[in-house]
Scaffold this active site. Structure first.
Site, PDB file in Angstrom:
ATOM      1  N   LYS A  37      79.500  20.481  -7.111  1.00 11.81           N
ATOM      2  CA  LYS A  37      79.024  19.741  -8.077  1.00 11.81           C
ATOM      3  C   LYS A  37      79.994  19.646  -9.413  1.00 11.81           C
ATOM      4  O   LYS A  37      80.921  20.646  -9.468  1.00 11.81           O
ATOM      5  CB  LYS A  37      77.670  20.347  -8.636  1.00 11.81           C
ATOM      6  CG  LYS A  37      77.513  21.526  -9.364  1.00 11.81           C
ATOM      7  CD  LYS A  37      76.586  22.227 -10.192  1.00 11.81           C
ATOM      8  CE  LYS A  37      76.642  21.558 -11.422  1.00 11.81           C
ATOM      9  NZ  LYS A  37      77.236  22.588 -12.592  1.00 11.81           N
TER      10      LYS A  37
ATOM     11  N   HIS B 253      70.227  22.296 -10.938  1.00  6.28           N
ATOM     12  CA  HIS B 253      69.656  23.632 -10.746  1.00  6.28           C
ATOM     13  C   HIS B 253      68.126  23.727 -11.029  1.00  6.28           C
ATOM     14  O   HIS B 253      67.431  24.134 -10.280  1.00  6.28           O
ATOM     15  CB  HIS B 253      70.360  24.656 -11.418  1.00  6.28           C
ATOM     16  CG  HIS B 253      71.884  24.923 -11.126  1.00  6.28           C
ATOM     17  ND1 HIS B 253      72.390  24.471  -9.943  1.00  6.28           N
ATOM     18  CD2 HIS B 253      72.950  25.015 -12.202  1.00  6.28           C
ATOM     19  CE1 HIS B 253      73.775  24.759  -9.956  1.00  6.28           C
ATOM     20  NE2 HIS B 253      74.308  24.849 -11.334  1.00  6.28           N
TER      21      HIS B 253
ATOM     22  N   ASP C 224      74.726  19.407 -16.378  1.00  3.86           N
ATOM     23  CA  ASP C 224      75.496  20.628 -15.886  1.00  3.86           C
ATOM     24  C   ASP C 224      74.291  21.519 -15.097  1.00  3.86           C
ATOM     25  O   ASP C 224      74.754  22.026 -14.162  1.00  3.86           O
ATOM     26  CB  ASP C 224      75.928  21.300 -17.052  1.00  3.86           C
ATOM     27  CG  ASP C 224      76.777  22.534 -16.689  1.00  3.86           C
ATOM     28  OD1 ASP C 224      77.544  22.445 -15.619  1.00  3.86           O
ATOM     29  OD2 ASP C 224      76.565  23.612 -16.951  1.00  3.86           O
TER      30      ASP C 224
ATOM     31  N   LYS D 103      70.915  31.526  -3.983  1.00  4.38           N
ATOM     32  CA  LYS D 103      70.310  32.675  -4.497  1.00  4.38           C
ATOM     33  C   LYS D 103      69.265  33.257  -3.738  1.00  4.38           C
ATOM     34  O   LYS D 103      68.475  32.722  -3.582  1.00  4.38           O
ATOM     35  CB  LYS D 103      70.164  32.665  -6.081  1.00  4.38           C
ATOM     36  CG  LYS D 103      71.237  32.312  -6.976  1.00  4.38           C
ATOM     37  CD  LYS D 103      70.908  32.209  -8.264  1.00  4.38           C
ATOM     38  CE  LYS D 103      72.125  31.535  -9.128  1.00  4.38           C
ATOM     39  NZ  LYS D 103      72.960  32.554  -9.800  1.00  4.38           N
TER      40      LYS D 103
ATOM     41  N   ASP E   6      74.669  23.294  -4.257  1.00  8.17           N
ATOM     42  CA  ASP E   6      73.854  23.434  -5.808  1.00  8.17           C
ATOM     43  C   ASP E   6      73.604  25.072  -5.543  1.00  8.17           C
ATOM     44  O   ASP E   6      73.031  25.400  -4.447  1.00  8.17           O
ATOM     45  CB  ASP E   6      72.757  22.917  -5.558  1.00  8.17           C
ATOM     46  CG  ASP E   6      71.657  23.343  -6.994  1.00  8.17           C
ATOM     47  OD1 ASP E   6      72.095  24.569  -7.274  1.00  8.17           O
ATOM     48  OD2 ASP E   6      71.193  22.525  -7.476  1.00  8.17           O
ATOM     49  N   HIS E   7      74.763  25.783  -6.145  1.00  6.70           N
ATOM     50  CA  HIS E   7      74.610  27.272  -5.711  1.00  6.70           C
ATOM     51  C   HIS E   7      73.306  27.967  -6.100  1.00  6.70           C
ATOM     52  O   HIS E   7      73.214  29.042  -5.558  1.00  6.70           O
ATOM     53  CB  HIS E   7      75.932  27.990  -6.389  1.00  6.70           C
ATOM     54  CG  HIS E   7      75.534  28.295  -7.646  1.00  6.70           C
ATOM     55  ND1 HIS E   7      76.042  27.467  -8.933  1.00  6.70           N
ATOM     56  CD2 HIS E   7      75.522  29.492  -8.582  1.00  6.70           C
ATOM     57  CE1 HIS E   7      75.757  27.786 -10.035  1.00  6.70           C
ATOM     58  NE2 HIS E   7      75.420  29.184  -9.875  1.00  6.70           N
TER      59      HIS E   7
ATOM     60  N   ARG F  96      99.224  22.923  -5.028  1.00  4.19           N
ATOM     61  CA  ARG F  96     100.662  22.649  -5.280  1.00  4.19           C
ATOM     62  C   ARG F  96     101.814  23.439  -5.459  1.00  4.19           C
ATOM     63  O   ARG F  96     102.834  23.530  -5.437  1.00  4.19           O
ATOM     64  CB  ARG F  96     100.672  21.617  -6.436  1.00  4.19           C
ATOM     65  CG  ARG F  96     100.353  19.836  -6.184  1.00  4.19           C
ATOM     66  CD  ARG F  96     100.473  19.068  -7.088  1.00  4.19           C
ATOM     67  NE  ARG F  96      99.572  19.633  -8.309  1.00  4.19           N
ATOM     68  CZ  ARG F  96      99.467  18.756  -9.273  1.00  4.19           C
ATOM     69  NH1 ARG F  96     100.355  17.672  -9.577  1.00  4.19           N
ATOM     70  NH2 ARG F  96      98.956  19.161 -10.469  1.00  4.19           N
TER      71      ARG F  96
ATOM     72  N   ASP G 259     100.797  18.317  -2.021  1.00  4.15           N
ATOM     73  CA  ASP G 259      99.880  17.362  -3.013  1.00  4.15           C
ATOM     74  C   ASP G 259      98.646  16.851  -2.401  1.00  4.15           C
ATOM     75  O   ASP G 259      99.084  16.086  -1.283  1.00  4.15           O
ATOM     76  CB  ASP G 259     100.929  16.403  -3.533  1.00  4.15           C
ATOM     77  CG  ASP G 259     100.290  15.948  -4.771  1.00  4.15           C
ATOM     78  OD1 ASP G 259      99.249  15.609  -4.691  1.00  4.15           O
ATOM     79  OD2 ASP G 259     101.039  15.576  -5.790  1.00  4.15           O
TER      80      ASP G 259
END
Ligand code: BG6
Length: 505
Positions: free
Chosen positions: A156, A248, A243, A190, A185-186, A50, A93
């Site tokens: 996520k 993870h 979280d 890895k 899911d980072h 924005r 927006d």
């Protein structure tokens, strides 16, 4: 498969273009992909936000982010100038239809210029409450009707519980094909996490011992020294279970426990992972007292700095019942894992930042050495260190050199730093490249997300319905609440940590 991207012009649209994720992770990742020549010849990154920014202002801001967060350090000005010509800003927006009409126009213009098929990626790097609005507008403007070339990436958290995850899946699947939906899911991006499958399925010696006959128990531990920082508002609604565990940690568990896939095909791999979630033993109310533990950090000192308790963090309710630590004991009711406990724990403001997967093997059936030789006896253990050290250690017993017979554990170590000269790509580099190439192997499928929520719902419900009477129950710089030690000690084990002198960052 990744080589196919070179000829695929790509428009990469980031909703939340001026947000933290774009600044710290997404644009530094795209920049590094550009340096490593993974980006297609023709590409455009359009950041939506924005703020009233020109393209040049936007480029300047992003450059600061890349300077700070790129794994290569400060940008090379010439390379940056060439890369940043591909960056554009759309000041608009996300709630307005005109935003999407404008995006449609821009996409069409690029398509006309570049000819042939053009990939269009919509990356939703925004708070979850905006997912629906953005997705509905993309669909209404028919911006993603080309199923083979348009994709939508969802960060996520995917849902807040089973019901909301189901709703979101239903909504998205009503507008897009599952093959277009990339749920991030980072952890899956890895290097060390990707290597779990390679280690298991590219080495013939692993499979014969990878089961209940040889493995005593498995531990998956992700501890962080960081507190909730500036994310108190979000975190207080989430907690450690939502979280970290729902995504993870359960993904790590699936990689350790899955059956060998027949091919490396995205759905084949994801089917094997979802099989694990389906086989996991459900929690019943009467199990909770000895299978799960929650904790919340109080104030303390971390590396010489005084840090506030969780309830004193910005954005957190001073009487919060949210857990910042969770430990759980799981069982997988299938042929391979029957009776083998999987202990999982994660927490903030812990003594050490370290993510470890530990496979504890069973003891030798008979001890043949003199009793005095076994002072340091330890069963074989395989430790996959995800971060900060990136390594795999196989702990075995060896005879200490000397004239007497003394046995002590030693490590056979594969460590990335000592083995490879090349810099390891960041998780987001892998994941962004995969979205552009169209490879969903490292992304969560809708049914996988729901299965993970389903498994944890009894715990979430129990914790929400009953205020913890002893929060805060661990101090910063500790290993979590004492009851988490009891959870595993009851079975005769202890939580495994890497000694500090072994950690190579
Ligand atoms: C995120 C969580 O998904 O992962 C954060 O929301 C957590 O709370 C982070 O700190 C950990 O990621 P990493 O890559 O630093 O281990």
């Amino acid at each position: 498969m990744k080589f196919t991207l070179k000829d695929k012009p790509t428009v990469f649209i980031i909703f939340g273009g001026t947000g933290d994720l774009a600044w710290r992770k997404l644009v530094p990742a795209l920049y590094n992909l550009y340096i490593d020549k993974w980006m297609p010849k023709e590409f455009a990154v359009i950041g939506n936000g924005r703020s009233k920014l020109s393209d040049d202002d936007f480029r300047e801001t992003l450059k600061e982010g890349v300077d700070q967060f790129s794994r290569r350090g400060k940008v090379d000005n010439e390379v940056w100038n060439n890369f940043s010509k591909h960056l554009y800003f759309q000041s608009a927006d996300i709630k307005n239809v005109s935003t999407y009409k404008d995006l449609g126009k821009r996409i069409r213009a690029f398509k006309k210029e570049w000819k042939g098929d053009v990939n269009v990626i919509f990356y939703l790097a925004v708070a979850p409450r905006f997912f629906t609005t953005i997705a509905e507008n993309i669909a209404a403007q028919k911006l993603a009707t080309d199923v083979a070339h348009s994709r939508i990436v969802i960060e996520k958290p995917f849902g807040h519980d089973l019901e909301s995850a189901r709703e979101l899946n239903k909504l998205l699947c009503g507008m897009f094909d599952e093959s277009q939906i990339y749920r991030i899911d980072h952890y899956l991006g890895k290097e060390t996490v990707q290597n779990i499958m390679t280690f298991r399925f590219a080495n013939a010696i692993m499979e014969p011992v990878w089961n209940r006959n040889y493995i005593d128990h498995v531990q998956i531990s992700v501890s962080e020294q960081l507190g909730v920082g500036g994310r108190g508002g979000y975190y207080d609604e989430a907690g450690a279970l939502r979280d970290m565990v729902q995504n993870h940690l359960l993904q790590l568990l699936c990689l350790v426990a899955m059956e060998p896939p027949v091919t490396f095909d995205a759905d084949e791999v994801r089917n094997r992972k979802v099989d694990v979630l389906h086989a996991m033993r459900r929690f019943h109310a009467e199990d909770l007292s000895h299978m799960v533990v929650r904790g919340q950090y109080g104030p303390g000192w971390i590396e010489g700095d005084e840090v506030p308790g969780y309830r004193q963090e910005d954005g957190v309710n001073p009487e919060s019942n949210t857990e910042t630590f969770a430990a759980l004991k799981f069982f997988i009711d299938n042929w391979r894992w029957q009776g083998v406990p999987f202990y999982v724990r994660t927490g903030k403001r812990m003594h050490q930042s370290a993510s470890l997967v530990t496979i504890q093997f069973k003891d030798v059936p008979h001890y043949v050495f003199p009793n005095a030789s076994n002072e340091n006896w330890q069963q074989n253990r395989l430790v996959m260190s995800i971060q900060p050290e990136m390594s795999i250690r196989l702990q075995v017993q060896a005879k200490r050199p000397g004239l007497d017979m003394t046995i002590n554990p030693v490590d056979m170590v594969f460590d990335y730093k000592g083995t490879y000269d090349t810099d390891t790509p960041e998780a987001y580099e892998t994941l962004l490249l995969d979205t552009m190439v169209g490879d969903q192997t490292l992304f969560m499928r809708g049914d996988q997300v729901e299965a993970a929520w389903e498994l944890l719902m009894p715990v979430l419900n129990a914790w929400e319905s009953k205020q913890s009477l002893n929060f805060p129950n661990y101090s910063a710089d500790s290993w979590g609440p004492e009851i988490a030690e009891a959870l595993i000690a009851r079975d005769g084990f202890h939580w495994f940590t890497l000694p500090v002198d072994k950690i190579k960052k």
